[in-house]
Write a protein that holds these residues in place. Sequence first.
Motif, short mmCIF file in Angstrom:
data_model
loop_
_atom_site.label_atom_id
_atom_site.label_comp_id
_atom_site.label_asym_id
_atom_site.label_seq_id
_atom_site.Cartn_x
_atom_site.Cartn_y
_atom_site.Cartn_z
N GLU A 31 -10.36 -10.59 2.91
CA GLU A 31 -9.04 -10.47 2.24
C GLU A 31 -8.61 -11.90 1.28
N SER A 73 -5.11 4.35 3.02
CA SER A 73 -4.91 3.25 2.39
C SER A 73 -4.09 3.66 0.99
N LEU A 74 -3.40 2.42 0.68
CA LEU A 74 -2.60 2.46 -0.49
C LEU A 74 -3.52 3.05 -1.70
N ASN A 75 -4.73 2.54 -1.69
CA ASN A 75 -5.59 3.18 -2.76
C ASN A 75 -5.77 4.65 -2.57
N ASP A 76 -5.76 5.15 -1.54
CA ASP A 76 -5.97 6.68 -1.50
C ASP A 76 -4.50 7.21 -1.73
N HIS A 78 -2.70 5.98 -4.42
CA HIS A 78 -2.95 5.82 -5.76
C HIS A 78 -3.75 7.06 -6.31
N ASN A 79 -4.93 7.07 -5.78
CA ASN A 79 -5.80 8.10 -6.14
C ASN A 79 -5.29 9.48 -6.12
N TRP A 80 -4.49 9.78 -4.89
CA TRP A 80 -4.02 11.16 -4.89
C TRP A 80 -3.01 11.57 -6.09
N GLU A 82 -3.00 9.93 -8.83
CA GLU A 82 -3.69 10.14 -10.04
C GLU A 82 -4.33 11.71 -10.50
#
Length: 230
Positions: A31, A73-76, A78-80, A82
Motif C-alpha cells: 500500500e 472492498s470499496l472497489n466492490d 463502486h463496481n456494484w 456501475e
Amino acid sequence: MFNEFYVKRTIEKEAVHDADLELYAIQKARELDWDTFKASKAFIDTFKKENKISSRRCNKIITRTKPNKKHFSLNDAHNWIESKRPLILKYSTNEILNSNHCSFQQEYVPPRTLSFTGERTTEVAVKKKYNTTHSYTVQPITSANGHLLDKFLMILQEKENQFGQRVQKNLIVPPNVVIRASKSGKNSGVKHHVFLNEVLRPLVGKKFLLFLDSWKIQADLTKFRAVFPN
C-alpha cells in the motif's frame, strides 16, 4: 498492520501466527509502495515486542455467533454501482432511496480494555448479558440527494410483544415516528409490513427506487407487492 492483528484477535477471535503477521506487513508495504520491504524474522520479533504480543496457550474456546462472511472492498461497491447505473439513471436523486436497520443495545461493551499484561482471561462486567446483544431497532430512510426522510420505524423491546396499558398511557410518540414492540426489539415480517405501509408508502410517489439489504424478509417481493401492487 496492528489494526489487522487487533481485528483478528480482539474482535474476530481468530488464531494468529507469525506467518499472518508477515502477510499483514507485506500487504501494508505494498500500500505504501515499499517495493524492497521484506518481513524478516527480526522485523516480526520487534513488532511483537513493541506491541506486547506473545505466543499464548488457548485456554477458552468460544463459538462464533455469526458465520464467516465475504468482506467487500470499496472497489466492490463502486463496481456494484456501475452495474446498476443504467437503472439508477432512470430516477432522480430524490427518488432513489435506501433503508436499513440500526440496532442498539442498553449496555455497550467495548471490544478492548486496558488491563494487566499476562493475565489469562480479561473480563468485563455488565449488568445483564442480555442487554449487550439487542434492545431496540430504528429503520430510517435516506435519499440519494442526502436527505433523511420525514418518518422512520422504531421497534422497542417489550416482554409481551406489545406495549402494556401503563406504557401506552405514558408513551410520547412524535408524529414522524411509527413505534411498535417486540420481545427481542428486532424486526420481523409483520414489522416489515408496518415499515412499508406506514413509513415508506406515505413518503413516496408512484416512481421510486428502493435499495434494501438481502435480509430474507426484505428480499421477498410478495410482501412489497402487497403494499405497492403497481
